[in-house]
Write a protein that holds these residues in place. Structure first.
Motif: not given
Lengths: 283, 270
Positions: B32, B38, B125-127, B129-136, B140-141
């Protein structure tokens, strides 16, 4: 009304997040045990409790970074814990989450960290416009001018403030703070508490703070919830918590060790000394 | 004892299920992502890290493979008076088998280890989770660009390894053993088909996919602490290595059968 709560019936009318009979297990370990609570819109709710009592796990359920073993999580009346990751993406953009250690992307500069959520959800046509947004967000946390720094060059307090700037990048309706003052000196802790109040006042954001820093809790809280062994044992405003009769609540807010814990320490102390004393040093 | 064995079996099946789901999601999300502009800068960055920076080690690996094969095979062929066939043996071995496999193993160590360490550190280091928490979507990223870069560049790196293997083998054959270069190249051209080179390169797509998915999965699921990240890197390399060998065997069987379908009489000629 629940025997541990104060004012929960009023809260239900203007709730934004509702948790119903939430239970979370990691393997055999029970972390949250049938927790039900409501987060009021536009208010600051502080969740307190000793380390390992399930505070962080609880707020991670609010944006479904953890899925419940049992129970439900609702946001604005809509159940969200059963949504797919793709469906959750939209819901999560309405939240800001400040992680305990900041969780800044260490391969990106401060500016790139703040740009990240914006770039993910908006078609940015002008980089100048994006830079202005970053500048404004950093100014809100008092760090304008740090755009080109990498997170490794920042102090603990600065990292948390940058993480806060990133958390508010999408103008969220709810901000979740996970231990925002842990590891900071008293002055920097107070700066973070002031920032939490400032954001609530200026942006009208619903705020949930997880902490065991009682000074910060009393300063920012409209309401305090205490967790112990995965259960809510007290829920009310600061005065209600200060005068709560539960001995665990009093021990926690006054920072006192229980007699049982002291007895265990004394016993293990003497046994440990005898056990680990090298033979050469014995009389 | 039986209870523990059963619990372990259930745990392994559950983990296999998690890995299967992760691999499937990675594949779909990567496909996809190909349609999204992007993703291109992210893939480009990973291509530089994974591909460009691996070129020197891959070329060195390939050269030594060719040179060692020449040294090892010369005595046996010379004993039968077939030393001019050395090029055929070296080049066929390099392009079909040793070049792709050893290049992939080198990539599993260099790239796979780095991917697991990077994503594992981001995990603890929860980075992530941080990606997920920002709706990404972190797949994919974080996974899709690495997956696409590995798939696209492993075959290219195999071509580099093949090339250096061929050159290394030829140099040792000419300079150390004094083999006639004309006969060496003529017999090589006769013995090595485009099919042989193609099979080796196609293996690269599968090896690249295996390295990327295994390394990213181990990073995403690594345990906390420096020990957790270290263990994840070791697990990722071991799992990638075994997968490369297993895929190599499976692809050898498949390619042999496909070859027999298209050229059923070719074996009578050789």
């Amino acid at each position: 009304m629940d025997e541990h709560t104060d004012g929960l019936a009023d809260a239900r009318a203007e709730s934004i997040i509702e948790v119903e009979h939430l239970t979370k297990r990691f393997g055999a370990k029970l972390v949250l045990d049938d927790v039900s609570l409501v987060i009021e819109k536009g208010k600051t709710t502080v969740v307190i409790g000793p380390s390992g009592c399930g505070k962080t796990v609880l707020i991670k359920h609010f944006i479904v970074l953890q899925r419940p073993s049992e129970g439900q999580v609702r946001f604005e009346g809509r159940r969200i814990d059963d949504l797919s990751e793709r469906e959750l993406a939209r819901v999560r953009t309405r939240f800001g989450y400040l992680f305990q250690e900041g969780a800044l992307f260490d391969s990106m500069t401060v500016a790139e960290n703040i740009m990240f959520p914006i770039r993910q959800h908006y078609r940015v046509k002008s980089s100048r416009e994006l830079e202005d947004v970053v500048k404004a967000k950093l100014a809100m946390v008092g760090l304008d001018g740090f755009q080109n720094y990498y997170p490794a060059r920042l102090s603990g307090g600065q990292r948390k403030r940058v993480a806060l700037a990133r958390a508010i990048a999408l103008n969220p309706e709810v901000i979740l703070y996970d231990e925002p003052t842990t590891g900071l000196d008293p002055i920097r802790s107070d700066i973070i508490s002031e920032l939490i109040l400032k954001l609530e006042r200026e942006l009208g954001i619903t705020t949930v703070v997880v902490t065991h820093d009682m000074k910060s809790a009393y300063k920012v809280a409209d309401r305090i919830i205490m967790l112990h062994n995965g259960k809510v044992i007290a829920d009310g405003n600061a005065d209600y918590i200060r005068n709560h009769p539960h001995p665990v609540v009093q021990q926690f807010i006054n920072g006192q060790v229980s007699e049982d814990d002291l007895a265990v320490l004394r016993m293990s102390g003497s046994a440990g000394t005898a056990q680990f004393l090298p033979r050469d040093f014995e009389e | 004892m039986i209870e523990a064995l059963g619990a372990r079996a259930i745990q392994d099946v559950v983990q296999a299920g998690h890995f299967g789901r992760f691999a499937w999601r990675s594949l779909l999300t990567s496909l996809r992502s190909c349609a999204s502009r992007r993703t291109y800068p992210l893939v480009w960055t990973q291509m530089h890290i994974i591909g460009v920076r691996s070129v020197p080690v891959i070329m060195i690996t390939g050269a030594f493979v060719g040179m060692t094969l020449a040294v090892q095979a010369y005595d046996q062929l010379a004993g039968m008076g077939l030393e001019e066939h050395l090029g055929q043996l070296i080049n066929l071995s390099v392009v079909k088998e040793l070049g792709p496999v050893l290049a992939a193993v080198m990539l599993a160590g260099r790239v796979g280890g780095a991917l697991t360490a990077e994503l594992g550190t981001m995990n603890v280091t929860e980075q992530i989770d941080a990606v997920r928490s920002m709706g990404t979507d972190p797949i994919r990223f974080l996974v899709a660009p690495r997956f696409l870069a590995c798939i696209l560049l492993t075959p290219v790196l195999i071509i580099y390894a093949d090339l250096m293997g061929v050159i290394g083998g030829a140099l040792v054959s000419f300079l150390q053993f004094g083999i006639n270069s004309r006969a060496y190249w003529d017999l090589s051209a006769y013995g090595v088909d485009f099919w042989d080179v193609g099979v080796g390169v196609v293996k690269g797509f599968f090896f690249g996919a295996a390295i990327a998915v295994i390394s990213c999965y181990k990073g995403f699921t690594c345990r906390e602490g420096a020990q957790g990240v270290g263990q994840a890197c070791t697990d990722a390399f071991v799992a990638s290595f075994i997968s490369i060998l297993a895929l190599d065997f499976a692809l050898a069987v498949v390619s042999k059968n496909v070859y027999a379908i298209f050229w059923p009489l070719k074996s009578l000629v050789g």
